[in-house]
Design a protein around this motif. Structure first.
Motif, PDB file in Angstrom:
ATOM      1  N   ARG A 180      34.835  43.157  41.345  1.00 22.52           N
ATOM      2  CA  ARG A 180      34.075  42.047  41.918  1.00 22.52           C
ATOM      3  C   ARG A 180      33.754  40.998  40.853  1.00 22.52           C
ATOM      4  N   PHE A 183      36.901  38.935  40.126  1.00 16.62           N
ATOM      5  CA  PHE A 183      37.158  37.999  41.225  1.00 16.62           C
ATOM      6  C   PHE A 183      36.092  36.899  41.260  1.00 16.62           C
ATOM      7  N   ARG A 184      34.856  37.240  40.914  1.00 20.02           N
ATOM      8  CA  ARG A 184      33.813  36.214  40.811  1.00 20.02           C
ATOM      9  C   ARG A 184      34.213  35.121  39.831  1.00 20.02           C
ATOM     10  N   GLU A 221      38.661  46.170  47.144  1.00 17.72           N
ATOM     11  CA  GLU A 221      37.979  44.958  46.677  1.00 17.72           C
ATOM     12  C   GLU A 221      38.948  43.778  46.622  1.00 17.72           C
ATOM     13  N   ASN A 224      39.535  42.564  50.096  1.00 19.04           N
ATOM     14  CA  ASN A 224      38.350  41.853  50.577  1.00 19.04           C
ATOM     15  C   ASN A 224      38.296  40.423  50.055  1.00 19.04           C
ATOM     16  N   HIS A 225      38.864  40.211  48.882  1.00 20.97           N
ATOM     17  CA  HIS A 225      38.880  38.879  48.267  1.00 20.97           C
ATOM     18  C   HIS A 225      40.202  38.141  48.513  1.00 20.97           C
TER      19      HIS A 225
END
Length: 409
Positions: A180, A183-184, A221, A224-225
């Motif tokens: 996460r 990806f952030r 994850e 999801n992104h």
């Protein structure tokens, strides 16, 4: 005075890698960084503000794509690297990016190290280089391929904010949090290190790293992104585990077997061999800067790399161009063409660096093609790469122009 935003190339052979054809008496028109039209015969009238390139019989093809680079790794002297500031490391990386562009690579995928700042600098034209699709830091388990702490160190990784190839994350929750976080920070993909490697001196090539649960967490994850996971893996045990968990791409794969090939086909996954990295490291030996333990592991993967590529090619696996060169080895980036040509036709090797790579990167129709609407990232070369790949591997002799977003560089 603003530079022209239109380009017209005339008198060219147009090379279309999709079907491996090369048309005569071709022309190509671009505006505002995109290809607007191509054709044969008499070219259209050029707008007054257009830049005109008379190819005079040269070949125009899409800019090349290298899907496995490490821009940040510009030295193998780990003691010296430890003294670098983030700013110094970034400047060195961007200097290497420009050299890649001048070799003909208009898009690169960084699979460990490059960050959103480097990508932004290149996008904004603050530095000259290819389009950069970065994955941030790769994920490594403790003691894995990305854990380069000396054996005598009992230090615990903290914060991991310094620019680096990888970050350590153990357990499902930590893997989720690390994914996460990458990806952030704008990562276009996530790389997970699933087996030992040549550059990591303290693990075995055949070691399997990360559990299937941890890999599935990373894949979930990524999905999801709207991103994907690629994995560093050599041995069938690691590759098969990754494919069963839903990863989209495998880096290296030198030790794959027939069952792994079947699984790659079943999952419609991609394979990125990196043969030139082993050849160049073996050629330089200890002079490359790698520690003796790493040089000693080369034979485990080098000797089987070409056979693995041939096996995957004959089966119809999605093959993508990658170099994986580090530090002083970067200048050999184009030599991957030479190695692959030993077992693949030139047209297939070229597709791996254009249309197939574009599909992996989620940019089919955007890069790696001369189709109208694509980015006007182009090469103008003397000769026919379909007949002789040295047209690409000797840019000092054959490369006339590199065009990035419709502007010759």
């Amino acid at each position: 005075m603003s530079r022209p935003n239109r380009l017209l190339i005339t008198g060219a052979h147009l090379l279309h890698p999709e079907d491996g054809t090369r048309t005569d008496r071709g022309w190509l028109e671009a505006a505002d960084g995109r290809i607007t039209a191509t054709g044969t015969g008499r070219p259209p009238a050029a707008p007054e503000d257009a830049r005109i390139i008379d190819a005079a019989g040269a070949t125009v093809l899409p800019g090349l794509i290298d899907a496995h680079v490490h821009l940040l790794v510009t030295s193998l002297d780990l003691r010296d690297v430890a003294d670098w500031s983030p700013g110094y490391a970034t400047v060195r990386a961007l200097a290497e990016a420009e050299r890649m562009l001048r070799r003909g690579f208009t898009t690169v995928r960084d699979v460990g190290g490059a960050d959103h700042g480097m990508a932004r600098a290149l996008t904004e034209g603050l530095a000259l280089g290819p389009r950069l699709l970065h994955g941030g830091k790769a994920l490594s388990q403790t003691g894995g391929h990305g854990d380069l702490r000396p054996l005598g160190s009992d230090s615990v990784p903290c914060c991991q904010a310094r620019p680096d190839f990888a970050r350590i994350a153990d357990g499902v929750d930590a893997v989720r949090a690390a994914a996460r976080d990458e990806f952030r920070k704008g990562a276009k993909h996530l790389k997970v290190l699933l087996s030992g490697g040549v550059a990591s001196p303290h693990d075995e090539i055949a070691a399997v790293q990360y559990s299937e649960e941890e890999i599935r967490a990373a894949v979930e994850e990524a999905e999801n992104h709207n991103r994907y996971v690629t994995v560093h893996a050599y041995h069938p045990r690691a590759i098969d585990r990754a494919l069963r968990a839903g990863v989209r791409c495998v880096e290296h794969g030198n030790l794959l077997d027939d069952s792994t090939v079947d699984l790659l086909l079943e999952k419609d996954a991609f394979l990125v061999p990196t043969l030139v990295a082993y050849e160049q490291t073996a050629r330089l030996g200890a002079a490359s800067g790698l520690p003796p333990a790493s040089v000693g592991k080369l034979a485990e993967v080098r000797d089987q790399g070409l056979a693995a590529l041939e096996r995957a090619h004959r089966a119809g696996v999605n093959l993508v161009y990658g170099s994986d060169l580090l530090g002083p080895l970067h200048p050999a980036q184009l030599e991957e063409f030479t190695l692959r040509a030993q077992v693949q036709p030139a047209a297939d090797v070229l597709r791996s660096a254009t249309t197939t790579a574009a599909r992996l990167l989620g940019m089919a129709g955007e890069i790696g093609t001369l189709a109208p609407g694509a980015h006007a990232d182009l090469l103008v070369v003397d000769g026919d790469p379909l007949a002789d790949l040295t047209v690409l591997t000797r840019p000092e002799k054959h490369l006339r122009h590199v065009v990035k977003a419709g502007v010759p560089v």
